[in-house]
Design a protein around this motif. Structure first.
Motif, PDB file in Angstrom:
ATOM      1  N   LEU A 175      -9.439  36.031 -35.972  1.00  0.00           N
ATOM      2  CA  LEU A 175      -9.530  37.468 -35.719  1.00  0.00           C
ATOM      3  C   LEU A 175      -9.826  37.709 -34.240  1.00  0.00           C
ATOM      4  O   LEU A 175     -10.584  36.960 -33.620  1.00  0.00           O
ATOM      5  N   ASN A 176      -9.234  38.765 -33.702  1.00  0.00           N
ATOM      6  CA  ASN A 176      -9.413  39.138 -32.298  1.00  0.00           C
ATOM      7  C   ASN A 176      -9.741  40.618 -32.201  1.00  0.00           C
ATOM      8  O   ASN A 176      -9.135  41.433 -32.909  1.00  0.00           O
ATOM      9  N   GLN A 204     -16.802  43.911 -24.899  1.00  0.00           N
ATOM     10  CA  GLN A 204     -16.103  42.729 -24.395  1.00  0.00           C
ATOM     11  C   GLN A 204     -15.103  42.246 -25.434  1.00  0.00           C
ATOM     12  O   GLN A 204     -15.297  42.437 -26.636  1.00  0.00           O
ATOM     13  N   ASP A 205     -14.043  41.592 -24.948  1.00  0.00           N
ATOM     14  CA  ASP A 205     -13.098  40.954 -25.858  1.00  0.00           C
ATOM     15  C   ASP A 205     -13.835  39.887 -26.641  1.00  0.00           C
ATOM     16  O   ASP A 205     -14.697  39.179 -26.104  1.00  0.00           O
ATOM     17  N   PHE A 206     -13.483  39.761 -27.912  1.00  0.00           N
ATOM     18  CA  PHE A 206     -14.191  38.859 -28.802  1.00  0.00           C
ATOM     19  C   PHE A 206     -13.199  38.262 -29.786  1.00  0.00           C
ATOM     20  O   PHE A 206     -12.247  38.921 -30.194  1.00  0.00           O
ATOM     21  N   ARG A 207     -13.416  37.003 -30.154  1.00  0.00           N
ATOM     22  CA  ARG A 207     -12.556  36.382 -31.163  1.00  0.00           C
ATOM     23  C   ARG A 207     -13.372  35.428 -32.020  1.00  0.00           C
ATOM     24  O   ARG A 207     -14.366  34.862 -31.569  1.00  0.00           O
ATOM     25  N   GLY A 208     -12.934  35.303 -33.259  1.00  0.00           N
ATOM     26  CA  GLY A 208     -13.611  34.431 -34.210  1.00  0.00           C
ATOM     27  C   GLY A 208     -12.609  33.658 -35.039  1.00  0.00           C
ATOM     28  O   GLY A 208     -11.525  34.152 -35.333  1.00  0.00           O
ATOM     29  N   PHE A 262     -17.118  31.485 -32.682  1.00  0.00           N
ATOM     30  CA  PHE A 262     -16.945  32.772 -32.002  1.00  0.00           C
ATOM     31  C   PHE A 262     -16.968  32.580 -30.489  1.00  0.00           C
ATOM     32  O   PHE A 262     -17.772  31.797 -29.968  1.00  0.00           O
ATOM     33  N   GLU A 263     -16.121  33.357 -29.799  1.00  0.00           N
ATOM     34  CA  GLU A 263     -16.089  33.359 -28.338  1.00  0.00           C
ATOM     35  C   GLU A 263     -15.978  34.793 -27.838  1.00  0.00           C
ATOM     36  O   GLU A 263     -15.394  35.647 -28.500  1.00  0.00           O
ATOM     37  N   GLN A 264     -16.539  35.018 -26.644  1.00  0.00           N
ATOM     38  CA  GLN A 264     -16.333  36.298 -25.975  1.00  0.00           C
ATOM     39  C   GLN A 264     -15.810  36.033 -24.573  1.00  0.00           C
ATOM     40  O   GLN A 264     -16.081  34.986 -23.981  1.00  0.00           O
ATOM     41  N   ARG A 265     -15.025  36.987 -24.084  1.00  0.00           N
ATOM     42  CA  ARG A 265     -14.405  36.830 -22.763  1.00  0.00           C
ATOM     43  C   ARG A 265     -15.265  37.517 -21.720  1.00  0.00           C
ATOM     44  O   ARG A 265     -15.648  38.674 -21.871  1.00  0.00           O
ATOM     45  N   ASP A 266     -15.568  36.773 -20.678  1.00  0.00           N
ATOM     46  CA  ASP A 266     -16.323  37.325 -19.553  1.00  0.00           C
ATOM     47  C   ASP A 266     -15.390  38.263 -18.789  1.00  0.00           C
ATOM     48  O   ASP A 266     -14.337  37.826 -18.312  1.00  0.00           O
ATOM     49  N   PRO A 267     -15.757  39.538 -18.639  1.00  0.00           N
ATOM     50  CA  PRO A 267     -14.849  40.487 -17.979  1.00  0.00           C
ATOM     51  C   PRO A 267     -14.630  40.194 -16.487  1.00  0.00           C
ATOM     52  O   PRO A 267     -13.584  40.546 -15.944  1.00  0.00           O
ATOM     53  N   GLY A 305     -12.812  36.350 -16.651  1.00  0.00           N
ATOM     54  CA  GLY A 305     -11.697  36.261 -17.580  1.00  0.00           C
ATOM     55  C   GLY A 305     -11.768  35.042 -18.485  1.00  0.00           C
ATOM     56  O   GLY A 305     -10.900  34.833 -19.324  1.00  0.00           O
ATOM     57  N   LYS A 306     -12.825  34.233 -18.336  1.00  0.00           N
ATOM     58  CA  LYS A 306     -12.956  33.012 -19.123  1.00  0.00           C
ATOM     59  C   LYS A 306     -13.626  33.301 -20.465  1.00  0.00           C
ATOM     60  O   LYS A 306     -14.501  34.153 -20.566  1.00  0.00           O
ATOM     61  N   TRP A 307     -13.196  32.544 -21.470  1.00  0.00           N
ATOM     62  CA  TRP A 307     -13.802  32.619 -22.795  1.00  0.00           C
ATOM     63  C   TRP A 307     -14.991  31.672 -22.847  1.00  0.00           C
ATOM     64  O   TRP A 307     -14.895  30.534 -22.409  1.00  0.00           O
ATOM     65  N   THR A 308     -16.126  32.148 -23.386  1.00  0.00           N
ATOM     66  CA  THR A 308     -17.319  31.323 -23.543  1.00  0.00           C
ATOM     67  C   THR A 308     -17.748  31.332 -25.014  1.00  0.00           C
ATOM     68  O   THR A 308     -17.548  32.324 -25.726  1.00  0.00           O
ATOM     69  N   VAL A 309     -18.350  30.234 -25.446  1.00  0.00           N
ATOM     70  CA  VAL A 309     -18.801  30.123 -26.830  1.00  0.00           C
ATOM     71  C   VAL A 309     -19.952  31.098 -27.058  1.00  0.00           C
ATOM     72  O   VAL A 309     -20.928  31.122 -26.304  1.00  0.00           O
TER      73      VAL A 309
END
Length: 177
Positions: free
Chosen positions: A122-123, A135-139, A153-158, A161-165
């Motif tokens: 899911l995004n 923030q952008d988020f995905r699971g 789960f990860e979120q994108r640093d605005p 632009g990198k995804w972090t756990v």
């Protein structure tokens, strides 16, 4: 003669009642359309741990099906006593799954479905109430061969632009421990 009349009246009523008890209501679309079962691997009573060598206890989660398989409810309690709830459902009009999660101080709203590996992906967005930031988020939920489920789960640093756990957990069914 009186007993015969009484039996003649009661017998059809008893037969009708027995026939009604054996008839099931027609199945809903949620019970017959296969995508409504895509997330069934997550149903159950779970203990949740970090998905690393430490296996630190994170909390418990109860995942239940409702409304004739049209809705999955999540009821989370963290090891520290925090709680959160989600509603999960397949929308056949949009042809996608949706989860709306609400906890103390933030909410997550995202959509998607099974990916090519069979994991639920899911995004969407996570909204932090205190800061007013989104923030952008995905699971991703992955069913493991041993019956456990990995939740990642990860979120994108605005800025970068990198995804972090954000969370990497392992669900283990309570009955199997």
């Amino acid at each position: 003669m009186g007993a015969f009349i009484c039996l003649a009246i009661i017998a059809p009523a008893v037969a009708q009642e027995a026939a009604t008890e054996t008839q099931s209501p027609p199945k809903s679309i949620c019970e017959t359309e296969p995508h409504f079962s895509d997330f069934d691997f997550w149903l159950g009573e779970w203990n949740v741990y970090t998905n690393d060598e430490k296996r630190d206890f994170q909390g418990t989660n109860s995942i239940t099906s409702h409304h004739r398989n049209c809705l999955i409810m999540e009821n989370w309690t963290s090891a520290q006593g925090g709680t959160g709830r989600s509603m999960n459902y397949f929308d056949p009009v949009e042809d996608q799954w949706r989860q709306l999660w609400v906890a103390g101080g933030y909410s997550i709203d995202y959509t998607g479905g099974l990916d090519e590996t069979g994991a639920m992906a899911l995004n969407g967005k996570i909204n932090y109430y205190k800061t007013g930031k989104s923030q952008d988020f995905r699971g991703t939920w992955t069913a493991n061969e041993d019956g456990s489920v990995r939740q990642f789960f990860e979120q994108r640093d605005p800025e970068s632009g990198k995804w972090t756990v954000w969370f990497d957990g392992l669900y283990i069914k309570k009955a199997s421990e």
